[in-house]
Enzyme design. Sequence first.
Site, PDB file in Angstrom:
ATOM      1  N   ASN A  75       0.803  -1.223   0.000  1.00  0.00           N
ATOM      2  CA  ASN A  75       0.000   0.000   0.000  1.00  0.00           C
ATOM      3  C   ASN A  75       0.836   1.273   0.000  1.00  0.00           C
ATOM      4  OD1 ASN A  75      -2.471   1.775   0.828  1.00  0.00           O
ATOM      5  ND2 ASN A  75      -0.964   2.089   2.434  1.00  0.00           N
ATOM      6  N   SER A  97      -3.827   2.694  -9.289  1.00  0.00           N
ATOM      7  CA  SER A  97      -4.643   3.908  -9.260  1.00  0.00           C
ATOM      8  C   SER A  97      -5.353   4.031 -10.600  1.00  0.00           C
ATOM      9  CB  SER A  97      -3.754   5.139  -9.062  1.00  0.00           C
ATOM     10  OG  SER A  97      -4.460   6.318  -9.394  1.00  0.00           O
ATOM     11  N   TYR A 104       3.780  10.015 -11.577  1.00  0.00           N
ATOM     12  CA  TYR A 104       2.935   9.218 -10.677  1.00  0.00           C
ATOM     13  C   TYR A 104       2.135   8.184 -11.478  1.00  0.00           C
ATOM     14  CZ  TYR A 104      -0.682   8.067  -7.222  1.00  0.00           C
ATOM     15  OH  TYR A 104      -1.537   7.380  -6.370  1.00  0.00           O
ATOM     16  N   ALA A 111       2.827   6.893 -14.309  1.00  0.00           N
ATOM     17  CA  ALA A 111       3.723   5.845 -14.835  1.00  0.00           C
ATOM     18  C   ALA A 111       4.011   4.805 -13.758  1.00  0.00           C
ATOM     19  CB  ALA A 111       5.034   6.466 -15.328  1.00  0.00           C
TER      20      ALA A 111
HETATM   21  P1  NDP Z   1      -1.202   8.654   2.482  1.00  0.00           P
HETATM   22  O1  NDP Z   1      -0.217   9.675   2.035  1.00  0.00           O
HETATM   23  O2  NDP Z   1      -2.362   9.089   3.282  1.00  0.00           O
HETATM   24  O3  NDP Z   1      -0.432   7.495   3.260  1.00  0.00           O
HETATM   25  C1  NDP Z   1       0.699   6.931   2.672  1.00  0.00           C
HETATM   26  C2  NDP Z   1       1.280   5.886   3.574  1.00  0.00           C
HETATM   27  O4  NDP Z   1       2.446   5.361   2.918  1.00  0.00           O
HETATM   28  C3  NDP Z   1       1.689   6.413   4.903  1.00  0.00           C
HETATM   29  O5  NDP Z   1       1.379   5.477   5.890  1.00  0.00           O
HETATM   30  C4  NDP Z   1       3.212   6.571   4.774  1.00  0.00           C
HETATM   31  O6  NDP Z   1       3.825   6.305   6.012  1.00  0.00           O
HETATM   32  C5  NDP Z   1       3.528   5.430   3.820  1.00  0.00           C
HETATM   33  N1  NDP Z   1       4.781   5.594   3.104  1.00  0.00           N
HETATM   34  C6  NDP Z   1       5.150   6.539   2.217  1.00  0.00           C
HETATM   35  N2  NDP Z   1       6.397   6.316   1.770  1.00  0.00           N
HETATM   36  C7  NDP Z   1       6.817   5.184   2.392  1.00  0.00           C
HETATM   37  C8  NDP Z   1       8.007   4.429   2.353  1.00  0.00           C
HETATM   38  N3  NDP Z   1       9.063   4.782   1.601  1.00  0.00           N
HETATM   39  N4  NDP Z   1       8.082   3.308   3.111  1.00  0.00           N
HETATM   40  C9  NDP Z   1       7.051   2.930   3.879  1.00  0.00           C
HETATM   41  N5  NDP Z   1       5.898   3.605   3.986  1.00  0.00           N
HETATM   42  C10 NDP Z   1       5.805   4.720   3.241  1.00  0.00           C
HETATM   43  O7  NDP Z   1      -1.674   7.887   1.148  1.00  0.00           O
HETATM   44  P2  NDP Z   1      -3.043   7.129   0.787  1.00  0.00           P
HETATM   45  O8  NDP Z   1      -3.524   6.372   1.951  1.00  0.00           O
HETATM   46  O9  NDP Z   1      -3.935   8.089   0.130  1.00  0.00           O
HETATM   47  O10 NDP Z   1      -2.500   6.147  -0.351  1.00  0.00           O
HETATM   48  C11 NDP Z   1      -2.201   4.783  -0.132  1.00  0.00           C
HETATM   49  C12 NDP Z   1      -1.932   4.137  -1.476  1.00  0.00           C
HETATM   50  O11 NDP Z   1      -3.077   4.272  -2.321  1.00  0.00           O
HETATM   51  C13 NDP Z   1      -0.759   4.762  -2.239  1.00  0.00           C
HETATM   52  O12 NDP Z   1      -0.041   3.748  -2.899  1.00  0.00           O
HETATM   53  C14 NDP Z   1      -1.454   5.661  -3.246  1.00  0.00           C
HETATM   54  O13 NDP Z   1      -0.676   5.878  -4.395  1.00  0.00           O
HETATM   55  C15 NDP Z   1      -2.698   4.842  -3.543  1.00  0.00           C
HETATM   56  N6  NDP Z   1      -3.799   5.644  -4.076  1.00  0.00           N
HETATM   57  C16 NDP Z   1      -4.363   6.669  -3.333  1.00  0.00           C
HETATM   58  C17 NDP Z   1      -5.397   7.422  -3.872  1.00  0.00           C
HETATM   59  C18 NDP Z   1      -6.048   8.541  -3.126  1.00  0.00           C
HETATM   60  O14 NDP Z   1      -6.886   9.250  -3.728  1.00  0.00           O
HETATM   61  N7  NDP Z   1      -5.782   8.751  -1.849  1.00  0.00           N
HETATM   62  C19 NDP Z   1      -5.913   7.147  -5.225  1.00  0.00           C
HETATM   63  C20 NDP Z   1      -5.256   6.067  -5.897  1.00  0.00           C
HETATM   64  C21 NDP Z   1      -4.247   5.339  -5.342  1.00  0.00           C
HETATM   65  P3  NDP Z   1       4.932   7.210   6.725  1.00  0.00           P
HETATM   66  O15 NDP Z   1       5.046   8.476   5.917  1.00  0.00           O
HETATM   67  O16 NDP Z   1       4.384   7.405   8.093  1.00  0.00           O
HETATM   68  O17 NDP Z   1       6.125   6.340   6.681  1.00  0.00           O
END
Ligand code: NDP
Length: 248
Positions: free
Chosen positions: A91, A143, A156, A158
């Site tokens: 995720n 996505s 993004y 890509a």
């Molecule tokens: P958020 O930004 O709300 O949360 C992202 C999460 O990813 C956080 O818990 C963050 O944790 C973690 N994270 C980021 N980088 C890393 C890393 N290098 N290692 C480990 N953890 C990491 O995002 P969303 O919940 O909105 O998105 C979740 C997924 O769903 C993503 O892959 C996103 O691309 C996808 N998505 C989201 C959409 C949306 O509209 N929200 C639409 C389509 C897809 P922390 O920073 O605390 O480490």
Amino acid sequence: MLLEDKVCLVTGSSRGIGRAIAKRFAEEGAIVYASARNIDSLASLVDEAAAEDVAGKIIAISLDVCDELQCKEAMMLIKKNRGRLDVLVNNAGIMKDALIGMINKALMEESFETNVYGPINLIQLASKLMKRQGCGSIINLSSIVGTEGNKNQVVYSATKGAVASLTKSAAKELAEYGIRVNAVAPGIIDTDLFRAAKEKETEKMIESIRLGRLGQPIDVANVCVFFASDLSLYVSGQILGVDGIISI
Ligand code: NDP
């Protein structure tokens, strides 16, 4: 109890969609290794689950998906403590918008390392464990922009297109070991990631969604429960849209 005693690893569980997935999985009886880069950011999730007395269990672990060593150590910890891994949810992801002309190598590298290389690495590690068991479910977060594209999101989109295609390839390669690989492709989900980039455009965006509202993290989490559970035993290589029918 759709996920009773299933051992699951959910990356990026500190907020948004990952947090909702970890919580829903625990409600369904799973043992959930909830991970994020900063372990302290998971404390409220663990406390909330304990206070609500969910059927399963949430264990916080620190994991940066870009760090190969940390990924290996996380997998070794799960193997040592549980002897198996039933579900991996890739995720964790970042969304950095940039117009053509403004894209630089650092942005491309960070985006691909987090959204593509991290998941591929974890699929390799998880599938080693799952092969021995002869079963497992891997769920990747793609996505809608991975297939439809979007202005400002060359990089993004890509990465998310890559997630969709790697899901299909991994599903074909791992099927003979009983491992299923699917992806969810959310539209617009109301999380920090969405609000940081697009909050000002919320009204306009809702108009483009036929079901008339933004998605909530729980909408995605419920679909992940389906893919993680035995309800989807004959489903693999699928990219399931969770977007309320959006036109982008
Ligand atoms: P958020 O930004 O709300 O949360 C992202 C999460 O990813 C956080 O818990 C963050 O944790 C973690 N994270 C980021 N980088 C890393 C890393 N290098 N290692 C480990 N953890 C990491 O995002 P969303 O919940 O909105 O998105 C979740 C997924 O769903 C993503 O892959 C996103 O691309 C996808 N998505 C989201 C959409 C949306 O509209 N929200 C639409 C389509 C897809 P922390 O920073 O605390 O480490």
